[in-house]
Design a protein around this motif. Structure first.
Motif, PDB file in Angstrom:
ATOM      1  N   PHE A 134      24.012  44.371  52.942  1.00  0.00           N
ATOM      2  CA  PHE A 134      22.607  44.168  52.588  1.00  0.00           C
ATOM      3  C   PHE A 134      22.151  42.849  53.204  1.00  0.00           C
ATOM      4  N   ALA A 135      21.310  42.960  54.196  1.00  0.00           N
ATOM      5  CA  ALA A 135      20.876  41.781  54.962  1.00  0.00           C
ATOM      6  C   ALA A 135      20.137  40.783  54.098  1.00  0.00           C
ATOM      7  N   GLU A 136      19.437  41.253  53.059  1.00  0.00           N
ATOM      8  CA  GLU A 136      18.669  40.345  52.214  1.00  0.00           C
ATOM      9  C   GLU A 136      19.546  39.363  51.442  1.00  0.00           C
ATOM     10  N   LEU A 137      20.858  39.639  51.352  1.00  0.00           N
ATOM     11  CA  LEU A 137      21.761  38.806  50.556  1.00  0.00           C
ATOM     12  C   LEU A 137      22.644  37.916  51.416  1.00  0.00           C
ATOM     13  N   ARG A 138      22.277  37.733  52.674  1.00  0.00           N
ATOM     14  CA  ARG A 138      23.105  36.922  53.566  1.00  0.00           C
ATOM     15  C   ARG A 138      22.766  35.442  53.510  1.00  0.00           C
ATOM     16  N   ASP A 139      21.743  35.082  52.802  1.00  0.00           N
ATOM     17  CA  ASP A 139      21.409  33.675  52.650  1.00  0.00           C
ATOM     18  C   ASP A 139      22.524  32.949  51.899  1.00  0.00           C
ATOM     19  N   ALA A 140      22.842  31.733  52.351  1.00  0.00           N
ATOM     20  CA  ALA A 140      23.952  30.975  51.748  1.00  0.00           C
ATOM     21  C   ALA A 140      23.731  30.770  50.260  1.00  0.00           C
ATOM     22  N   GLY A 141      22.494  30.502  49.871  1.00  0.00           N
ATOM     23  CA  GLY A 141      22.221  30.304  48.444  1.00  0.00           C
ATOM     24  C   GLY A 141      22.483  31.560  47.640  1.00  0.00           C
ATOM     25  N   ASP A 142      22.102  32.718  48.185  1.00  0.00           N
ATOM     26  CA  ASP A 142      22.375  33.970  47.481  1.00  0.00           C
ATOM     27  C   ASP A 142      23.867  34.234  47.369  1.00  0.00           C
ATOM     28  N   ILE A 143      24.597  33.950  48.454  1.00  0.00           N
ATOM     29  CA  ILE A 143      26.045  34.187  48.437  1.00  0.00           C
ATOM     30  C   ILE A 143      26.714  33.312  47.366  1.00  0.00           C
ATOM     31  N   VAL A 144      26.329  32.025  47.347  1.00  0.00           N
ATOM     32  CA  VAL A 144      26.930  31.121  46.355  1.00  0.00           C
ATOM     33  C   VAL A 144      26.544  31.543  44.938  1.00  0.00           C
ATOM     34  N   TYR A 145      25.288  31.885  44.750  1.00  0.00           N
ATOM     35  CA  TYR A 145      24.816  32.262  43.414  1.00  0.00           C
ATOM     36  C   TYR A 145      25.508  33.530  42.912  1.00  0.00           C
ATOM     37  N   ASN A 146      25.558  34.552  43.766  1.00  0.00           N
ATOM     38  CA  ASN A 146      26.188  35.821  43.343  1.00  0.00           C
ATOM     39  C   ASN A 146      27.686  35.632  43.104  1.00  0.00           C
ATOM     40  N   SER A 147      28.327  34.833  43.967  1.00  0.00           N
ATOM     41  CA  SER A 147      29.763  34.575  43.773  1.00  0.00           C
ATOM     42  C   SER A 147      29.997  33.826  42.459  1.00  0.00           C
ATOM     43  N   PHE A 148      29.081  32.883  42.164  1.00  0.00           N
ATOM     44  CA  PHE A 148      29.200  32.155  40.899  1.00  0.00           C
ATOM     45  C   PHE A 148      29.086  33.104  39.710  1.00  0.00           C
ATOM     46  N   LEU A 149      28.172  34.070  39.776  1.00  0.00           N
ATOM     47  CA  LEU A 149      28.004  35.012  38.673  1.00  0.00           C
ATOM     48  C   LEU A 149      29.259  35.848  38.465  1.00  0.00           C
ATOM     49  N   VAL A 150      29.841  36.318  39.568  1.00  0.00           N
ATOM     50  CA  VAL A 150      31.067  37.120  39.443  1.00  0.00           C
ATOM     51  C   VAL A 150      32.199  36.282  38.846  1.00  0.00           C
ATOM     52  N   GLY A 151      32.368  35.042  39.353  1.00  0.00           N
ATOM     53  CA  GLY A 151      33.413  34.166  38.814  1.00  0.00           C
ATOM     54  C   GLY A 151      33.166  33.811  37.361  1.00  0.00           C
ATOM     55  N   ALA A 152      31.884  33.588  36.991  1.00  0.00           N
ATOM     56  CA  ALA A 152      31.567  33.250  35.605  1.00  0.00           C
ATOM     57  C   ALA A 152      31.863  34.422  34.667  1.00  0.00           C
ATOM     58  N   ALA A 153      31.542  35.641  35.122  1.00  0.00           N
ATOM     59  CA  ALA A 153      31.847  36.810  34.297  1.00  0.00           C
ATOM     60  C   ALA A 153      33.347  36.935  34.061  1.00  0.00           C
ATOM     61  N   PHE A 154      34.140  36.695  35.122  1.00  0.00           N
ATOM     62  CA  PHE A 154      35.598  36.763  34.999  1.00  0.00           C
ATOM     63  C   PHE A 154      36.101  35.669  34.049  1.00  0.00           C
ATOM     64  N   ALA A 155      35.571  34.442  34.200  1.00  0.00           N
ATOM     65  CA  ALA A 155      36.012  33.331  33.347  1.00  0.00           C
ATOM     66  C   ALA A 155      35.615  33.566  31.895  1.00  0.00           C
ATOM     67  N   LEU A 156      34.424  34.124  31.669  1.00  0.00           N
ATOM     68  CA  LEU A 156      34.000  34.410  30.299  1.00  0.00           C
ATOM     69  C   LEU A 156      34.920  35.424  29.636  1.00  0.00           C
ATOM     70  N   GLY A 157      35.363  36.416  30.400  1.00  0.00           N
ATOM     71  CA  GLY A 157      36.305  37.391  29.853  1.00  0.00           C
ATOM     72  C   GLY A 157      37.621  36.739  29.450  1.00  0.00           C
ATOM     73  N   LEU A 158      38.125  35.823  30.313  1.00  0.00           N
ATOM     74  CA  LEU A 158      39.362  35.113  29.973  1.00  0.00           C
ATOM     75  C   LEU A 158      39.188  34.270  28.721  1.00  0.00           C
ATOM     76  N   LEU A 159      38.040  33.592  28.615  1.00  0.00           N
ATOM     77  CA  LEU A 159      37.791  32.754  27.429  1.00  0.00           C
ATOM     78  C   LEU A 159      37.724  33.601  26.166  1.00  0.00           C
ATOM     79  N   THR A 160      37.014  34.720  26.237  1.00  0.00           N
ATOM     80  CA  THR A 160      36.907  35.595  25.069  1.00  0.00           C
ATOM     81  C   THR A 160      38.270  36.137  24.678  1.00  0.00           C
ATOM     82  N   ARG A 161      39.063  36.495  25.689  1.00  0.00           N
ATOM     83  CA  ARG A 161      40.410  37.018  25.417  1.00  0.00           C
ATOM     84  C   ARG A 161      41.273  35.958  24.748  1.00  0.00           C
ATOM     85  N   THR A 162      41.190  34.707  25.230  1.00  0.00           N
ATOM     86  CA  THR A 162      41.988  33.631  24.640  1.00  0.00           C
ATOM     87  C   THR A 162      41.579  33.377  23.193  1.00  0.00           C
TER      88      THR A 162
END
Length: 390
Positions: A134-162
């Motif tokens: 998706f060409a609209e998501l190639r902006d560096a800010g979008d890449i960093v933001y979306n990657s942050f959301l995925v990592g945050a979702a993963f980290a939140l799951g680990l925190l809830t599990r702990t």
């Protein structure tokens, strides 16, 4: 049937809501985006309506996210990336990308750590492919933001599990403590029950026999009757002191101002044997110097001798009894009460708790107890009482 449904709902209702609510909410938000663009405009050159089927299927996959989290994540990513390779497709935020985040959370929340890391790797591959497709998501800010959301979702799951693991461990620890406290309470109740039996059984036996003797001697020999009544009085006072001690332990009422009577020990055996001699038993005491034994062992030894002599008095009458107390070659306190044959007394009924109480008391110290008849018709009780470990 109504009660059955209510019972099922009370047990499983929260889990059903937890499984169904997020997919339904995300699907509703996704439909609003497809038809109105109210929250987030779909990404891609294709019409937003093209994201309807992949988005609906992604939300449906979330229904199984707790049972098969990694499978759900793979299915969601396939629905996000494969259809655009075949047909022009738009990408909606709520019923596709947000579903991806929920799937990542479910993997870290419900999978073991190794499998969760595999899911993180799959998600990272998806984040690499996303801007390529998706060409609209190639902006560096979008890449960093979306990657942050995925990592945050993963980290939140680990925190809830702990946090859930800590909570479960706390509940298990509390349950174990409750069980341990109940067992300790049961052991304490058993110990106090044995003490009460030993005190009351011995006291009542002696009082009954002394009262019977006093009744018979009252008219012909008043002096003997007075002596018997004096012994009853003295025994009653001693027993009341022991009972006050037990009641103080139980916390019943206000303790007396005077200090409670100490628990009997081996040093009290001579006075016990003397009381039994006054009742007609010919007691020969052979006791070594074992004052160094712990108070628990001394109390158990005293109670064994007391119960054995009381049983002799009830069931054999005024016979010869040998009491031997000393240490064996292994440092274990040995107690032996051996009685000559006698007659069976029917005037003082037994409680059937004496021998069982002795055995429980000895077993609590890890010792041994034997009560067997002698070849000549008498009876012998032997107990071995080891010192408990420090």
């Amino acid at each position: 049937m109504g009660h059955g449904r209510r019972g099922w709902w009370a047990q499983h209702g929260l889990g059903v809501v937890y499984d169904v609510a997020p997919p339904v909410i995300l699907l509703g938000l996704g439909l609003l985006d497809v038809f109105t663009g109210a929250f987030a405009i779909p990404v891609g050159e294709a019409p937003p309506i093209t994201a309807l089927v992949p988005g609906a299927l992604s939300c449906a996959a979330l229904l199984f996210r707790r049972r098969y989290p990694l499978v759900v994540l793979v299915v969601v990513l396939v629905l996000v990336f494969v259809p655009p390779l075949v047909l022009p497709m738009a990408l909606t935020y709520w019923d596709e990308f947000a579903v991806w985040l929920v799937a990542m959370y479910s993997c870290s929340r419900h999978l073991r750590l190794r499998s969760a890391l595999v899911a993180l790797g799959v998600g990272a591959i998806g984040m690499v492919v996303l801007p390529l497709e998706f060409a609209e998501l190639r902006d560096a800010g979008d890449i960093v933001y979306n990657s942050f959301l995925v990592g945050a979702a993963f980290a939140l799951g680990l925190l809830t599990r702990t946090l859930a693991a800590y909570r479960l461990r706390a509940l298990e620890d509390a349950a174990r403590r409750a069980v341990a406290e109940e067992r300790a309470s049961a052991r304490e109740r058993g110990r106090i029950a044995r003490e009460l039996h030993d005190v009351i059984s011995h006291t009542i036996t002696v009082i009954v026999m002394q009262a019977g003797g006093a009744r018979l001697a009252a008219t012909q020999n008043p002096g003997v009757a007075v002596d018997a009544l004096a012994r009853i009085e003295r025994l009653g006072k001693d027993s009341l002191g022991e009972l006050r001690t037990l009641l103080t332990v139980l916390g019943e009422g206000e303790p007396d101002k005077a200090a409670p009577a100490p628990q009997p020990a081996l040093a009290d055996l001579p006075s016990l044997c003397e009381r039994m001699r006054e009742l007609g038993l010919t007691v020969r005491l052979h006791a070594d110097d074992v004052d160094g034994a712990s108070m628990g062992v001394q109390l158990a030894a005293y109670r064994v001798v007391q119960e054995a002599l009381t049983n002799v008095l009830k069931h054999a009458g005024p016979v010869d009894v040998d009491v031997v107390v000393g240490l064996d070659g292994h440092g274990e306190l040995r107690v032996e009460v051996s009685s000559a044959p006698g007659w069976a007394a029917a005037s003082v009924p037994g409680s059937n708790r004496g021998l069982a109480g002795m055995r429980e008391r000895v077993d609590a110290l890890g010792g041994t107890l034997a009560a067997v008849p002698r070849t000549d018709g008498g009876f012998v009780v032997t107990a071995g009482l080891p010192e408990p470990p420090a």
